[in-house]
Design an enzyme around this catalytic site. Structure first.
Site, PDB file in Angstrom:
ATOM      1  N   GLY A  45       0.845  -1.205   0.000  1.00  0.00           N
ATOM      2  CA  GLY A  45       0.000   0.000   0.000  1.00  0.00           C
ATOM      3  C   GLY A  45       0.872   1.243   0.000  1.00  0.00           C
ATOM      4  O   GLY A  45       2.104   1.171   0.143  1.00  0.00           O
ATOM      5  N   SER A  47       2.568   4.873   1.102  1.00  0.00           N
ATOM      6  CA  SER A  47       3.185   5.353   2.341  1.00  0.00           C
ATOM      7  C   SER A  47       2.090   5.977   3.213  1.00  0.00           C
ATOM      8  O   SER A  47       1.259   6.744   2.720  1.00  0.00           O
ATOM      9  CB  SER A  47       4.245   6.408   1.991  1.00  0.00           C
ATOM     10  OG  SER A  47       4.816   6.933   3.164  1.00  0.00           O
ATOM     11  N   GLY A  48       2.071   5.619   4.465  1.00  0.00           N
ATOM     12  CA  GLY A  48       1.051   6.146   5.378  1.00  0.00           C
ATOM     13  C   GLY A  48      -0.281   5.424   5.303  1.00  0.00           C
ATOM     14  O   GLY A  48      -1.232   5.790   6.006  1.00  0.00           O
ATOM     15  N   GLY A  50      -0.887   2.432   6.317  1.00  0.00           N
ATOM     16  CA  GLY A  50      -1.102   1.641   7.530  1.00  0.00           C
ATOM     17  C   GLY A  50      -0.477   0.259   7.489  1.00  0.00           C
ATOM     18  O   GLY A  50      -0.783  -0.588   8.330  1.00  0.00           O
ATOM     19  N   SER A  52       2.635  -0.809   8.238  1.00  0.00           N
ATOM     20  CA  SER A  52       3.402  -1.143   9.453  1.00  0.00           C
ATOM     21  C   SER A  52       2.478  -1.275  10.648  1.00  0.00           C
ATOM     22  O   SER A  52       2.638  -2.206  11.461  1.00  0.00           O
ATOM     23  CB  SER A  52       4.434  -0.047   9.747  1.00  0.00           C
ATOM     24  OG  SER A  52       5.313   0.088   8.688  1.00  0.00           O
ATOM     25  N   SER A 119       6.041  -1.858  -2.147  1.00  0.00           N
ATOM     26  CA  SER A 119       6.059  -2.832  -3.258  1.00  0.00           C
ATOM     27  C   SER A 119       5.061  -2.415  -4.337  1.00  0.00           C
ATOM     28  O   SER A 119       4.027  -3.060  -4.525  1.00  0.00           O
ATOM     29  CB  SER A 119       5.781  -4.256  -2.762  1.00  0.00           C
ATOM     30  OG  SER A 119       4.744  -4.335  -1.824  1.00  0.00           O
TER      31      SER A 119
HETATM   32  N1  LIG Z   1      10.460   8.476  -2.704  1.00  0.00           N
HETATM   33  C1  LIG Z   1       9.888   7.714  -1.785  1.00  0.00           C
HETATM   34  N2  LIG Z   1       8.774   6.994  -2.097  1.00  0.00           N
HETATM   35  C2  LIG Z   1       8.199   6.217  -1.167  1.00  0.00           C
HETATM   36  N3  LIG Z   1       8.655   6.079   0.100  1.00  0.00           N
HETATM   37  C3  LIG Z   1       9.763   6.778   0.458  1.00  0.00           C
HETATM   38  C4  LIG Z   1      10.417   7.621  -0.463  1.00  0.00           C
HETATM   39  N4  LIG Z   1      11.478   8.176   0.168  1.00  0.00           N
HETATM   40  C5  LIG Z   1      11.497   7.699   1.424  1.00  0.00           C
HETATM   41  N5  LIG Z   1      10.467   6.857   1.603  1.00  0.00           N
HETATM   42  C6  LIG Z   1      10.268   6.078   2.842  1.00  0.00           C
HETATM   43  O1  LIG Z   1      10.624   4.746   2.509  1.00  0.00           O
HETATM   44  C7  LIG Z   1       9.573   3.849   2.829  1.00  0.00           C
HETATM   45  C8  LIG Z   1       9.214   2.952   1.650  1.00  0.00           C
HETATM   46  O2  LIG Z   1      10.179   1.974   1.502  1.00  0.00           O
HETATM   47  P1  LIG Z   1       9.794   0.610   0.799  1.00  0.00           P
HETATM   48  O3  LIG Z   1      11.018  -0.245   0.879  1.00  0.00           O
HETATM   49  O4  LIG Z   1       8.555   0.080   1.380  1.00  0.00           O
HETATM   50  O5  LIG Z   1       9.532   1.074  -0.715  1.00  0.00           O
HETATM   51  S1  LIG Z   1       9.406   0.176  -2.017  1.00  0.00           S
HETATM   52  O6  LIG Z   1       8.665  -1.044  -1.679  1.00  0.00           O
HETATM   53  O7  LIG Z   1      10.765  -0.155  -2.469  1.00  0.00           O
HETATM   54  O8  LIG Z   1       8.718   1.013  -3.006  1.00  0.00           O
HETATM   55  C9  LIG Z   1       8.361   4.690   3.151  1.00  0.00           C
HETATM   56  O9  LIG Z   1       7.848   4.050   4.306  1.00  0.00           O
HETATM   57  P2  LIG Z   1       6.282   3.821   4.545  1.00  0.00           P
HETATM   58  O10 LIG Z   1       5.755   5.194   4.791  1.00  0.00           O
HETATM   59  O11 LIG Z   1       6.267   2.966   5.772  1.00  0.00           O
HETATM   60  O12 LIG Z   1       5.680   3.152   3.364  1.00  0.00           O
HETATM   61  C10 LIG Z   1       8.877   6.072   3.406  1.00  0.00           C
HETATM   62  O13 LIG Z   1       9.017   6.284   4.803  1.00  0.00           O
HETATM   63  N1  LIG Z   2      -7.381   1.756  10.678  1.00  0.00           N
HETATM   64  C1  LIG Z   2      -6.092   2.091  10.636  1.00  0.00           C
HETATM   65  N2  LIG Z   2      -5.186   1.183  10.245  1.00  0.00           N
HETATM   66  C2  LIG Z   2      -3.863   1.512  10.170  1.00  0.00           C
HETATM   67  N3  LIG Z   2      -3.351   2.728  10.490  1.00  0.00           N
HETATM   68  C3  LIG Z   2      -4.226   3.677  10.884  1.00  0.00           C
HETATM   69  C4  LIG Z   2      -5.619   3.403  10.956  1.00  0.00           C
HETATM   70  N4  LIG Z   2      -6.239   4.511  11.375  1.00  0.00           N
HETATM   71  C5  LIG Z   2      -5.276   5.442  11.554  1.00  0.00           C
HETATM   72  N5  LIG Z   2      -4.041   4.944  11.272  1.00  0.00           N
HETATM   73  C6  LIG Z   2      -2.785   5.685  11.386  1.00  0.00           C
HETATM   74  O1  LIG Z   2      -2.199   5.807  10.091  1.00  0.00           O
HETATM   75  C7  LIG Z   2      -0.785   5.815  10.195  1.00  0.00           C
HETATM   76  C8  LIG Z   2      -0.230   4.728   9.306  1.00  0.00           C
HETATM   77  O2  LIG Z   2       1.184   4.772   9.352  1.00  0.00           O
HETATM   78  P1  LIG Z   2       2.079   3.513   8.994  1.00  0.00           P
HETATM   79  O3  LIG Z   2       1.540   2.290   9.651  1.00  0.00           O
HETATM   80  O4  LIG Z   2       3.501   3.895   9.286  1.00  0.00           O
HETATM   81  O5  LIG Z   2       1.840   3.384   7.431  1.00  0.00           O
HETATM   82  P2  LIG Z   2       2.804   2.732   6.338  1.00  0.00           P
HETATM   83  O6  LIG Z   2       3.604   1.658   7.015  1.00  0.00           O
HETATM   84  O7  LIG Z   2       1.877   2.191   5.292  1.00  0.00           O
HETATM   85  O8  LIG Z   2       3.641   3.855   5.831  1.00  0.00           O
HETATM   86  C9  LIG Z   2      -0.427   5.605  11.657  1.00  0.00           C
HETATM   87  O9  LIG Z   2      -0.172   6.857  12.247  1.00  0.00           O
HETATM   88  C10 LIG Z   2      -1.709   4.977  12.217  1.00  0.00           C
HETATM   89  O10 LIG Z   2      -1.910   5.236  13.586  1.00  0.00           O
END
Ligand SMILES: Nc1ncnc2c1ncn2[C@@H]1O[C@H](COP(=O)(O)OS(=O)(=O)O)[C@@H](OP(=O)(O)O)[C@H]1O
Ligand SMILES: Nc1ncnc2c1ncn2[C@@H]1O[C@H](COP(=O)(O)OP(=O)(O)O)[C@@H](O)[C@H]1O
Length: 211
Positions: A45, A47-48, A50, A52, A119
């Site tokens: 999914g 970034s952000g 959920g 992790s 991914s």
């Molecule tokens: N350009 C760019 N695009 C997306 N994400 C970025 C980028 N730069 C840094 N980050 C941070 O790196 C996390 C994503 O790493 P991933 O290894 O999951 O990425 S990927 O699967 O290779 O696309 C991602 O973490 P998540 O927010 O947990 O998804 C970000 O914190």
């Molecule tokens: N139902 C939900 N499921 C997952 N995360 C949620 C939900 N509602 C709110 N959140 C918030 O969204 C954010 C997701 O961040 P994170 O888990 O780091 O996302 P990712 O790993 O995809 O980047 C966290 O701050 C989390 O508390």
């Protein structure tokens, strides 16, 4: 007598003289000792979205039921094993290839491993699926609209991406290909973290991965 679980893959000339060594303790032996099946829960999914948060909530629920688990998280793996990779399409492909190999080893050891990586490409996720035996690849689509991810912005990265301070940011100026037919489809904007995690647990129970 153990059966080889992972078959040797010949990678051009570099490994052509390397011979696969069968382990004394087989995958089936690990599974029998653990009392549950092995699998890879592949969270994907934006970034952000959920990934992790839900992966760790699932992991805690499983751990509390004495299931052997481990979480591989993009943010963490990129500090070590994949610290040499950035966010070009090619580096993301290599990132997932390496993670896929590690996840396969964890599954071979009989664990229920969760991976939390954006991914973004369907072809890479299908590559992971194909290299895991016996339907062990469980794609968990953490389906959260971009505007919700952006309003959460837990690391302030969307703000930086919109300001042009980060290039190739997924969903902004880098592609995300959503799963077409995921095993589990989780909509985090519509329910609590616990309810999202329970949806994954229910899948594992319904498909006899855990009791
Ligand atoms: N350009 C760019 N695009 C997306 N994400 C970025 C980028 N730069 C840094 N980050 C941070 O790196 C996390 C994503 O790493 P991933 O290894 O999951 O990425 S990927 O699967 O290779 O696309 C991602 O973490 P998540 O927010 O947990 O998804 C970000 O914190
Ligand atoms: N139902 C939900 N499921 C997952 N995360 C949620 C939900 N509602 C709110 N959140 C918030 O969204 C954010 C997701 O961040 P994170 O888990 O780091 O996302 P990712 O790993 O995809 O980047 C966290 O701050 C989390 O508390």
């Amino acid at each position: 007598m153990s059966t080889p679980y992972i078959e040797k893959e010949v990678d051009g000339d570099k490994s052509s003289d390397v011979v696969w060594h069968s382990a004394s303790v087989s995958h089936d032996d690990h599974v029998q000792l653990n009392g549950h099946k092995a699998a890879v829960l592949w969270f994907t999914g934006l970034s952000g979205s959920g990934k992790s948060t839900v992966a760790n909530a699932v992991d805690l629920m499983l751990h509390q039921q004495s299931v052997k688990t481990y979480v591989l998280d993009g943010d963490n793996v990129r500090h070590g094993l994949n610290g040499d990779l950035g966010f070009s399409d090619a580096d993301r492909v290599e990132n997932i290839r390496r993670v896929s190999e590690v996840a396969k080893l964890f599954a071979d050891a009989g664990l229920l491993v969760s991976t939390a990586f954006i991914s973004p490409f369907i072809s890479d996720r299908e590559m992971v699926r194909e290299q895991l035996p016996n339907n062990q690849f469980i794609e968990v689509f953490i389906d959260t609209p971009l505007d919700v991810c952006e309003s959460r912005d837990p690391k302030g990265l969307y703000k930086k991406a919109r300001a042009g301070e980060i290039k190739n940011f997924t969903g902004i100026d880098s592609a995300y290909e959503a799963p077409v037919n995921p095993e589990v489809h989780v909509k985090t904007a519509e329910k609590s973290i616990e309810a999202c995690a329970l949806q994954v647990i229910e899948y594992l129970k319904a498909n006899n991965f855990i009791s």
